[in-house]
Every structure is written in structure tokens, then in C-alpha cells.
Design an enzyme around this catalytic site. Structure first.
Site, PDB file in Angstrom:
ATOM      1  N   ASP A 269       0.774  -1.454   0.082  1.00  0.00           N
ATOM      2  CA  ASP A 269      -0.028   0.054   0.101  1.00  0.00           C
ATOM      3  C   ASP A 269       0.814   1.176  -0.074  1.00  0.00           C
ATOM      4  OD1 ASP A 269      -2.356  -1.680   0.200  1.00  0.00           O
ATOM      5  OD2 ASP A 269      -2.994  -1.068   1.992  1.00  0.00           O
ATOM      6  N   GLU A 295      -3.166  -2.390  -9.025  1.00  0.00           N
ATOM      7  CA  GLU A 295      -1.615  -1.676  -8.992  1.00  0.00           C
ATOM      8  C   GLU A 295      -1.544  -0.983 -10.665  1.00  0.00           C
ATOM      9  OE1 GLU A 295      -2.092  -4.368 -10.958  1.00  0.00           O
ATOM     10  OE2 GLU A 295       0.306  -4.792 -10.915  1.00  0.00           O
TER      11      GLU A 295
HETATM   12  N1  GTP Z   1      -1.090  -3.904  -1.478  1.00  0.00           N
HETATM   13  C1  GTP Z   1      -1.981  -3.783  -2.350  1.00  0.00           C
HETATM   14  N2  GTP Z   1      -1.641  -4.749  -3.177  1.00  0.00           N
HETATM   15  C2  GTP Z   1      -2.646  -4.655  -4.284  1.00  0.00           C
HETATM   16  C3  GTP Z   1      -3.554  -3.601  -4.223  1.00  0.00           C
HETATM   17  N3  GTP Z   1      -4.333  -3.900  -5.235  1.00  0.00           N
HETATM   18  C4  GTP Z   1      -3.996  -4.904  -6.162  1.00  0.00           C
HETATM   19  N4  GTP Z   1      -2.874  -5.534  -5.246  1.00  0.00           N
HETATM   20  C5  GTP Z   1      -1.941  -6.581  -5.572  1.00  0.00           C
HETATM   21  O1  GTP Z   1      -1.246  -6.324  -6.552  1.00  0.00           O
HETATM   22  C6  GTP Z   1      -0.794  -7.703  -7.373  1.00  0.00           C
HETATM   23  C7  GTP Z   1      -0.837  -7.490  -8.860  1.00  0.00           C
HETATM   24  O2  GTP Z   1      -0.122  -8.758  -9.187  1.00  0.00           O
HETATM   25  P1  GTP Z   1      -0.121  -9.288 -10.721  1.00  0.00           P
HETATM   26  O3  GTP Z   1      -1.489  -8.583 -11.478  1.00  0.00           O
HETATM   27  O4  GTP Z   1       0.336 -10.706 -10.594  1.00  0.00           O
HETATM   28  O5  GTP Z   1       0.966  -8.451 -11.292  1.00  0.00           O
HETATM   29  P2  GTP Z   1       2.891  -8.098 -10.972  1.00  0.00           P
HETATM   30  O6  GTP Z   1       3.011  -9.182  -9.713  1.00  0.00           O
HETATM   31  O7  GTP Z   1       2.589  -6.734 -10.517  1.00  0.00           O
HETATM   32  O8  GTP Z   1       3.545  -8.569 -12.009  1.00  0.00           O
HETATM   33  P3  GTP Z   1       3.268  -7.718 -13.616  1.00  0.00           P
HETATM   34  O9  GTP Z   1       2.378  -7.057 -13.672  1.00  0.00           O
HETATM   35  O10 GTP Z   1       3.673  -8.725 -14.407  1.00  0.00           O
HETATM   36  O11 GTP Z   1       4.907  -7.204 -13.255  1.00  0.00           O
HETATM   37  C8  GTP Z   1      -1.717  -8.609  -6.595  1.00  0.00           C
HETATM   38  O12 GTP Z   1      -0.885  -9.538  -5.791  1.00  0.00           O
HETATM   39  C9  GTP Z   1      -2.649  -7.858  -6.040  1.00  0.00           C
HETATM   40  O13 GTP Z   1      -3.078  -8.500  -4.861  1.00  0.00           O
HETATM   41  C10 GTP Z   1      -3.492  -2.696  -3.074  1.00  0.00           C
HETATM   42  O14 GTP Z   1      -4.689  -1.806  -3.084  1.00  0.00           O
HETATM   43  N5  GTP Z   1      -2.728  -2.806  -2.329  1.00  0.00           N
END
Ligand code: GTP
Length: 390
Positions: A269, A295
């Protein structure tokens, strides 16, 4: 007329107390604004009972309650605008003025001097508040209304002082003279208008806060998806009407799942907040940053062609690589408006495809989609320009 002032004070106090109870605590100052008319009401009651109570109640205390009410209102305004109130200074003013009132009531009873002193004192309080509001107040209608009321009432106090200096101030508050009637009428109006101003200021702030909540992401304070897409549609319409360029960037944090998995969700976060803060700093006022989901963020760049947008993308990469503990890497898919036939859906698809390609090519880079692509994730086929940042 004095009874009317008391009645209005009572009504406005009830309204403001109700608001104090139900409005969020982030809207500060409403409690003080509610107490001020109560003090004015108490003062009115004491003035009204002057034939039945001693002078220290009907003159000294009644006047001081009016002064205190005005100070409490001023305190509410300062709290509302995020400033503290210096009770130490104003406490001394209250103590000093109480002494003067006692002296002018018992040792040197003089109506003209007493009213003159009271008029100057109230004028000083209103001027201090007006000066503060002109310096710190927002440019909203309610703030302007209160400023005008304070300015007008200060003017009326000046006229009253002038009338005393030329010996036309009368010898009693209830004396039926033009100046007395004008003054009491102005006082009744002021009580009403200051309270209405307070209600409007608080309501306006509530509306702004609710609007912010409805359009912003609570974690990163960037625009939420709905508000962002509304801005994109608006800009696209503008681009179509005036032919200005426009670019959008889809930004996705790299390997963010690993950040969460190794450092914890809270750290994740904090990284998102850091990303949003850093990115905002490299954007212009007209640019918009919004959270598209998880993200993934979207940046809207009005009046920007691909070259200008690419420069912004480079600044984003650079600002996230300064050695800060929360720094992260991002992949960016960038696309620009291609002409009157272009639509937001098509632009989003191209940006998404370019982002996919940036990820595929090794992350931490920007890819510019230079041609419309039919299906988002099949975008590898589309021609693109890549700028890597490692
Ligand atoms: N801490 C936090 N994590 C989040 C939030 N929204 C999404 N995520 C996390 O962001 C991560 C996205 O993972 P992936 O879609 O696999 O993408 P990545 O690991 O960034 O890999 P690439 O995009 O391929 O580089 C997931 O683990 C979600 O749980 C948030 O508001 N807070």
C-alpha cells in the site's frame, strides 16, 4: 427588535447544533459557530431583563457575552479554515474589557463612553476576523457572504462611533433614535447572516468532501476509475472539437505481487501511495492521474502528442528511481489520439496492448502504440516504439 435577535439566535443555534452532531468531524468549527448564537441569546435575555436585574448582569455581563459570542464565532472560523485560535491574547482582551465595563458602570457611569468602548472593541474583533478571512478564506460564495457581513457591520459600528463622537449617540440603548434603530436592526441582521454564513460554509465543505470521496481513490488520493474515464471522455470531446492532441498512458507497477508477498500488504500500500505522490509531482496541473484498478493507473495528458507524453513517461521512470525505500519500477503503455475517428475505447485498447508489450519485453519501460490494434492482448502484432529504462 431585541426579542427578534434573541429568537433568531436561538433558531440558528439549534440548526448549527444539529449540524455539529451529524456532520463529519473533519468539518471543524461548527461547534463554536453553534455556541456563538447561544451566547448572543443569553446576552439578549440579560438586556431584555434590565429592569429586573442588577447592572452587573444587564450591562457588564450582557456586553461581555456579546463580545465572547463574537470571539467564539471567530474561533469557529479559524478552526474551520484549519488555524488555531489564540485564547491567551483574547483572554487578556476579555479580562481588560470586563474591567473597563465595571469601571464605566460603577465608578464613572457614562453611557457614551461605555458604548464607544464597546463599539471599538467589537470593531476590532470583526476587523481581525475579516482580515483573517481575506488572507486564508476560500473564494466561495459562503465565505464571501460572511466577509461582506463583517465588513458592513464594521462600517455600521464606525457610524455608531461617529454618532457618539458628535453627541448623537443617545443616553440609553432603548431610546427611539435613528442611530439606535439602525444599530439594533443591523445587529439583528448580522446575527442571522453570520449564522446563515456558517451553515452555508459547513454545507459547502461537506459537499466538497462528498464529491472528493465519490471521485477519488481512498488509498492513493488519485481519481477513481469512473471519474478518470469521465475526464477522458471530456478531453476526447475537446480534442474532437478543437483538434488538440491528447495522450493517455497506462501505468502498471512491475512485479507488485512479489512486493506484497515478500514485504507485506501494508508495505505494498505504501508503495502505491509513493508511486502516486511521485507521479503527481511530474505532471502538469491539467494532467490527470487515476487508479484504473489494483496496481494499474491511467494518466491523461491533454494537449500532448506522443513526443510530449514520452517525455512525461521518462520523468515518471526517473522519479521512481531516486533510491527512496518505496521506489518501484513501472511499465507504461502509451498512445495518442489519432484523429476524429478515434474513440476512448480504442485508445484504452491500444494503451493496454502497449503495456502488455512493455511487460513482455522485460518491464521497466515505456512502449508507444503507434497504430490502432484490434484486440487488446493480441497487440504484439501492432507496430510499437519501445523505450527501456534499465
Ligand atoms: N498492497 C496492495 N496490493 C494490491 C492492491 N491492489 C492490487 N494489489 C496486488 O497487486 C498484485 C498484482 O499482481 P499481478 O497482477 O500478478 O502483477 P505483478 O506481480 O505486478 O506482475 P506484473 O504486472 O506482470 O509485473 C496482486 O498481488 C494484488 O493483490 C492494493 O490496493 N494494495
Amino acid at each position: 427588535m431585541i426579542a427578534m435577535a434573541g429568537f433568531m439566535s436561538a433558531i440558528m443555534a439549534v440548526v448549527l447544533l444539529f449540524m455539529r452532531r451529524h456532520y463529519p468531524p473533519s468539518i471543524r468549527g461548527v461547534g463554536a459557530w453553534a455556541v456563538a448564537p447561544l451566547l448572543w441569546l443569553a446576552s439578549t435575555v440579560l438586556f431584555g431583563a434590565r429592569d429586573f436585574i442588577p447592572a452587573w448582569l444587564s450591562l457588564v455581563l450582557a456586553n461581555q457575552l456579546l463580545v465572547l459570542g463574537s470571539l467564539v464565532y471567530y474561533m469557529g472560523t479559524r478552526h474551520f479554515l484549519g488555524q488555531s485560535f489564540d485564547w491567551r491574547f483574547w483572554g487578556w482582551v476579555m479580562a481588560g474589557s470586563t474591567t473597563v465595563f465595571v469601571v464605566l458602570t460603577y465608578w464613572f457611569p457614562n453611557y457614551g463612553l461605555r458604548v464607544g468602548f464597546f463599539t471599538v472593541l467589537m470593531g476590532c474583533i470583526y476587523t481581525a476576523q475579516l482580515r483573517f478571512m481575506l488572507r486564508h478564506g476560500e473564494h466561495s460564495f459562503p465565505v464571501r457572504l460572511v466577509q461582506v457581513v463583517l465588513a458592513l457591520h464594521t462600517l455600521i459600528l464606525a457610524v455608531r462611533l461617529f454618532s457618539i463622537l458628535i453627541g448623537k449617540g443617545g443616553s440609553d440603548l432603548m431610546e427611539p433614535s435613528l442611530f439606535q434603530t439602525l444599530y439594533i436592526g443591523a445587529y439583528v441582521l448580522m446575527v442571522l447572516m453570520l449564522s446563515i454564513g456558517a451553515v452555508l460554509m459547513a454545507t459547502d465543505r461537506l459537499r466538497t468532501e462528498l464529491e472528493h470521496l465519490a471521485t477519488h481513490d481512498s488509498l492513493t488520493n488519485t481519481l477513481n476509475r469512473r471519474a478518470l474515464l469521465a475526464h477522458c471522455e471530456e478531453e476526447l470531446e475537446r480534442a474532437q472539437r478543437y483538434g488538440h492532441g491528447l495522450s493517455i498512458m497506462m501505468v502498471d507497477l512491475d512485479n507488485f505481487k512479489a512486493v506484497n508477498d515478500t514485504r507485506g500488504h501494508q508495505h505494498g500500500d505504501a508503495v502505491l501511495v509513493h508511486f502516486a505522490d511521485c507521479t503527481r509531482q511530474v505532471l502538469r496541473r491539467a494532467d490527470r492521474l487515476g487508479r484504473y484498478g489494483g496496481e494499474e493507473f491511467l494518466v491523461l495528458l491533454p494537449d500532448s502528442d506522443a513526443d510530449a507524453a514520452m517525455a512525461v513517461a521518462q520523468r515518471i521512470h526517473a522519479t521512481l528511481a531516486t533510491g527512496h525505500a518505496l521506489d518501484c519500477q513501472v511499465s507504461i503503455g502509451l498512445t495518442s489520439w489519432t484523429g476524429a475517428h478515434d474513440t476512448l475505447d480504442a485508445m484504452l485498447s491500444r494503451a493496454d496492448a502497449a503495456l502488455y508489450r512493455a511487460k513482455h519485453e522485460g518491464r521497466n519501460r515505456t512502449v508507444v502504440a503507434s497504430e490502432p490494434v484490434q484486440t487488446p492482448r493480441a497487440a504484439q502484432a501492432g507496430s510499437a516504439q519501445t523505450v527501456a529504462c534499465d
